[in-house]
Scaffold this motif. Structure first.
Motif, PDB file in Angstrom:
ATOM      1  N   TYR A   1       0.845  -1.197   0.000  1.00 57.81           N
ATOM      2  CA  TYR A   1       0.000   0.000   0.000  1.00 57.81           C
ATOM      3  C   TYR A   1       0.880   1.248   0.000  1.00 57.81           C
ATOM      4  CZ  TYR A   1      -3.791  -3.159   1.316  1.00 57.81           C
ATOM      5  OH  TYR A   1      -4.720  -4.182   1.335  1.00 57.81           O
ATOM      6  N   GLY A   2       0.372   2.316  -0.629  1.00 57.11           N
ATOM      7  CA  GLY A   2       1.080   3.581  -0.671  1.00 57.11           C
ATOM      8  C   GLY A   2       0.452   4.603   0.254  1.00 57.11           C
ATOM      9  N   GLU A   3       0.654   5.875  -0.072  1.00 56.57           N
ATOM     10  CA  GLU A   3       0.064   6.956   0.715  1.00 56.57           C
ATOM     11  C   GLU A   3      -1.453   6.815   0.743  1.00 56.57           C
ATOM     12  OE1 GLU A   3       1.494   9.142   2.491  1.00 56.57           O
ATOM     13  OE2 GLU A   3       3.582   9.254   1.804  1.00 56.57           O
ATOM     14  N   ASN A   4      -2.040   7.109   1.898  1.00 51.84           N
ATOM     15  CA  ASN A   4      -3.492   7.031   2.083  1.00 51.84           C
ATOM     16  C   ASN A   4      -4.041   5.638   1.809  1.00 51.84           C
ATOM     17  OD1 ASN A   4      -3.633   9.872   2.639  1.00 51.84           O
ATOM     18  ND2 ASN A   4      -3.463  10.242   0.423  1.00 51.84           N
TER      19      ASN A   4
ATOM     20  N   ALA B   1      14.423  -4.706 -12.336  1.00 50.73           N
ATOM     21  CA  ALA B   1      14.367  -4.994 -13.768  1.00 50.73           C
ATOM     22  C   ALA B   1      13.878  -3.796 -14.575  1.00 50.73           C
ATOM     23  CB  ALA B   1      13.451  -6.195 -14.021  1.00 50.73           C
ATOM     24  N   SER B   2      13.178  -2.867 -13.968  1.00 55.83           N
ATOM     25  CA  SER B   2      12.628  -1.737 -14.695  1.00 55.83           C
ATOM     26  C   SER B   2      12.444  -0.545 -13.765  1.00 55.83           C
ATOM     27  CB  SER B   2      11.287  -2.110 -15.329  1.00 55.83           C
ATOM     28  OG  SER B   2      10.316  -2.340 -14.316  1.00 55.83           O
ATOM     29  N   SER B   3      12.275   0.627 -14.385  1.00 56.63           N
ATOM     30  CA  SER B   3      11.995   1.827 -13.596  1.00 56.63           C
ATOM     31  C   SER B   3      10.643   1.713 -12.904  1.00 56.63           C
ATOM     32  CB  SER B   3      12.020   3.052 -14.516  1.00 56.63           C
ATOM     33  OG  SER B   3      11.049   2.914 -15.556  1.00 56.63           O
ATOM     34  N   ARG B   4       9.755   0.950 -13.490  1.00 52.16           N
ATOM     35  CA  ARG B   4       8.442   0.735 -12.884  1.00 52.16           C
ATOM     36  C   ARG B   4       8.580   0.046 -11.526  1.00 52.16           C
ATOM     37  NH1 ARG B   4       3.128   0.297 -14.669  1.00 52.16           N
ATOM     38  NH2 ARG B   4       1.847  -1.310 -13.690  1.00 52.16           N
ATOM     39  N   GLU B   5       9.439  -0.989 -11.447  1.00 46.90           N
ATOM     40  CA  GLU B   5       9.667  -1.683 -10.188  1.00 46.90           C
ATOM     41  C   GLU B   5      10.329  -0.754  -9.175  1.00 46.90           C
ATOM     42  OE1 GLU B   5      11.801  -5.266 -10.797  1.00 46.90           O
ATOM     43  OE2 GLU B   5      10.276  -6.185 -12.066  1.00 46.90           O
ATOM     44  N   GLN B   6      11.225   0.102  -9.662  1.00 42.68           N
ATOM     45  CA  GLN B   6      11.886   1.061  -8.774  1.00 42.68           C
ATOM     46  C   GLN B   6      10.871   2.028  -8.178  1.00 42.68           C
ATOM     47  OE1 GLN B   6      15.167   1.133  -7.845  1.00 42.68           O
ATOM     48  NE2 GLN B   6      14.556   2.747  -6.424  1.00 42.68           N
ATOM     49  N   ARG B   7       9.948   2.515  -9.018  1.00 43.30           N
ATOM     50  CA  ARG B   7       8.919   3.435  -8.532  1.00 43.30           C
ATOM     51  C   ARG B   7       8.023   2.758  -7.500  1.00 43.30           C
ATOM     52  NH1 ARG B   7       8.302   4.518 -14.006  1.00 43.30           N
ATOM     53  NH2 ARG B   7       6.249   3.519 -14.015  1.00 43.30           N
ATOM     54  N   LEU B   8       7.710   1.477  -7.747  1.00 46.68           N
ATOM     55  CA  LEU B   8       6.860   0.744  -6.819  1.00 46.68           C
ATOM     56  C   LEU B   8       7.476   0.715  -5.428  1.00 46.68           C
ATOM     57  CD1 LEU B   8       4.593  -1.180  -5.932  1.00 46.68           C
ATOM     58  CD2 LEU B   8       5.907  -3.071  -6.910  1.00 46.68           C
ATOM     59  N   THR B   9       8.733   0.315  -5.328  1.00 46.77           N
ATOM     60  CA  THR B   9       9.364   0.205  -4.003  1.00 46.77           C
ATOM     61  C   THR B   9       9.478   1.558  -3.324  1.00 46.77           C
ATOM     62  OG1 THR B   9      11.563   0.321  -5.028  1.00 46.77           O
ATOM     63  CG2 THR B   9      10.661  -1.867  -4.631  1.00 46.77           C
ATOM     64  N   GLU B  10       9.632   2.618  -4.104  1.00 46.36           N
ATOM     65  CA  GLU B  10       9.719   3.956  -3.521  1.00 46.36           C
ATOM     66  C   GLU B  10       8.380   4.428  -2.964  1.00 46.36           C
ATOM     67  OE1 GLU B  10      11.237   6.299  -6.675  1.00 46.36           O
ATOM     68  OE2 GLU B  10      13.307   5.592  -6.467  1.00 46.36           O
ATOM     69  N   GLU B  11       7.288   3.936  -3.537  1.00 49.56           N
ATOM     70  CA  GLU B  11       5.965   4.391  -3.137  1.00 49.56           C
ATOM     71  C   GLU B  11       5.359   3.562  -2.003  1.00 49.56           C
ATOM     72  OE1 GLU B  11       3.286   4.879  -6.430  1.00 49.56           O
ATOM     73  OE2 GLU B  11       4.876   5.659  -7.720  1.00 49.56           O
ATOM     74  N   ILE B  12       5.931   2.399  -1.713  1.00 53.75           N
ATOM     75  CA  ILE B  12       5.365   1.533  -0.665  1.00 53.75           C
ATOM     76  C   ILE B  12       5.509   2.201   0.701  1.00 53.75           C
ATOM     77  CG2 ILE B  12       5.581  -0.683   0.528  1.00 53.75           C
ATOM     78  CD1 ILE B  12       6.686  -1.833  -2.115  1.00 53.75           C
TER      79      ILE B  12
END
Length: 463
Positions: free
Chosen positions: A207-210, A235-246
């Motif tokens: 889960y992310g913000e809110n 593997a991708s920038s998408r995966e990087q963004r996911l971990t940053e938003e968790i």
């Protein structure tokens, strides 16, 4: 090998931590490569040891009758484990039993672990088996008290001694460090939660913000799957963004892989997390329905019109009307079938165009009997025929996991998933359920695969 490491082995009354108990503990601790402690003790499990386990380990009820309880040795064991890495052969088993025993005492065991099965695979990849029996045989060990706690610890220590001599100290250290490489968690993730992650099947939710749902995944080892998201290899920038938003995560244990897959599918449809968009997209489904008495003899039906109990007359699963039509046209052309009879050529009097080109045998103009054309059509379509439900009624597919003591029964009828039961009452409710469900291609394909596996435990619920 590591600054501080303790090799441990347990003997138990069985394989289920929530039901079975420890009967023997043995460990050898090393600090800076020097042995600093060696300890072993029998443990009174407060339950009978099954005859099979007695014959396997040589530990009987009389031997543990006056042995200390786990609660009486817990503090001493904790002292041995303090500040060290716990190493064991299939560490998941031993660590699971220790966590359960300490939990009974109100203690949450937080311990770094190293699996010596995985270590053996890294050191000796040329070998297929890495169980203790295989290691004992491979390294020509004699005098090992197999299936006793200290004997199994000594087998692992001898294997590592041989590895140092054969491969070098650097290779052993490198393999251990590789297994111990911890993922880097973002600062906003509570690292203490990682220690609670189970090494059993289940579903995890990010889960992310809110509390916005970000991602839902599954795995036979939830801990390993979650930690993989935080590894350094994105593997991708998408995966990087996911971990940053968790911002937080949770998990739901299941009894097995099928249970995890079905739960994941249901949660994806309910929550539609941002990073699972491609998985939650509902695809259209079309299939050809054969009716020799109608004109044309086949008609295209959508998923909503499919009766799961009448699958014998359906052929093919297509994502669009265009794909379905092109597939049927190719089948007709390969087998000399009449496009007009199949409804693929507009209304016109006289023979079809294919007949004039000698690609149709004349079912459209009386040159071929309709019955013969129908038989040829069935033969041409047989490779695309959907399977009939092979049971008299409802079935249950049972999964049980001895590590978390979860039992789940998934109920199906005519390829449709009706729900999961974790109790006899819930199972009875599903047995009598009459609410119709929509045919779903993913469930159909999953069942075809699962039911073909010998290990699948199928319960007949029709009687």
């Amino acid at each position: 090998m590591l600054p501080s490491i303790t090799f441990l082995d347990l003997e138990t009354t069985g394989a289920t931590p929530l039901k079975d108990r420890i009967t023997e503990i043995a460990l050898v601790r090393f600090d800076d490569g020097v042995e600093t402690a060696r300890w072993q003790t029998l443990v009174n499990p407060q339950m009978d040891i099954p005859p099979f386990i007695q014959s396997l380990t040589g530990i009987n009820n009389a031997m543990v009758e006056h042995a200390p309880l786990f609660s009486e040795v817990a503090s001493q064991l904790l002292a041995f484990l303090e500040g060290t890495v716990l190493a064991a052969h299939n560490v998941r088993f031993d660590h699971g039993f220790l966590k359960t025993e300490f939990k009974r005492l109100g203690i949450s065991l937080q311990q770094k672990v190293l699996c010596t099965v995985k270590l053996s695979r890294l050191l000796y990849p040329q070998h297929f088996s890495h169980g203790i029996d295989a290691i004992v045989a491979r390294h020509n060990m004699v005098g090992i008290a197999r299936h006793r706690a200290m004997g199994d610890v000594e087998a692992i220590l001898r294997m590592l001694a041989d590895a140092r001599q054969e491969l070098g100290e650097a290779a052993v250290q490198s393999a251990a460090q590789k297994l111990m490489a911890a993922p880097v968690l973002p600062a906003h993730i509570d690292a203490s939660v990682i220690g609670e992650l189970p090494e059993t099947p289940g579903v995890y939710l990010f889960y992310g913000e809110n509390d916005v749902p970000l991602y839902i995944g599954k795995g036979v080892n939830v801990r390993a799957r979650v930690l993989a998201h935080f590894s350094g290899n994105k593997a991708s920038s998408r995966e990087q963004r996911l971990t940053e938003e968790i911002r937080r995560f949770e998990w739901i244990p299941t009894a097995g892989e099928l249970s995890a897959l079905l739960l994941e599918t249901r949660l994806l449809k309910m929550q539609r997390p941002l990073y699972n968009r491609q998985l939650t997209h509902e695809q259209s489904l079309y299939s050809w329905q054969l009716d020799p008495l109608s004109q044309p003899v086949v008609r295209l039906v959508e998923a909503a019109d499919i009766d799961p109990s009448q699958m014998g007359g359906l052929f093919g699963t297509f994502k669009s009307k265009k794909q379905a039509t092109e597939a049927l046209r190719k089948i007709a052309e390969r087998n000399g079938l009449c496009l007009k009879v199949l409804g693929l050529e507009g209304d016109r009097s006289g023979p079809c165009v294919a007949f004039q080109l000698k690609r149709c045998k004349g079912a459209c103009c009386g040159q071929e009997l309709a019955e013969l054309h129908g038989l040829r059509l069935q033969q041409a379509l047989i490779a695309h025929k959907l399977s009939l439900w092979p049971y008299a009624g409802k079935i249950g597919i049972e999964e049980y996991n001895h590590e978390n003591d979860l039992r789940q029964i998934h109920v199906f009828e005519h390829w449709v998933y009706l729900g999961v039961a974790a109790s006899d009452e819930a199972l009875q409710a599903l047995r009598t359920q009459t609410t119709p469900r929509r045919f779903e291609l993913e469930t159909y394909k999953l069942l075809l695969k699962v039911l073909s596996q010998k290990k699948t435990r199928v319960l007949n619920l029709a009687s």
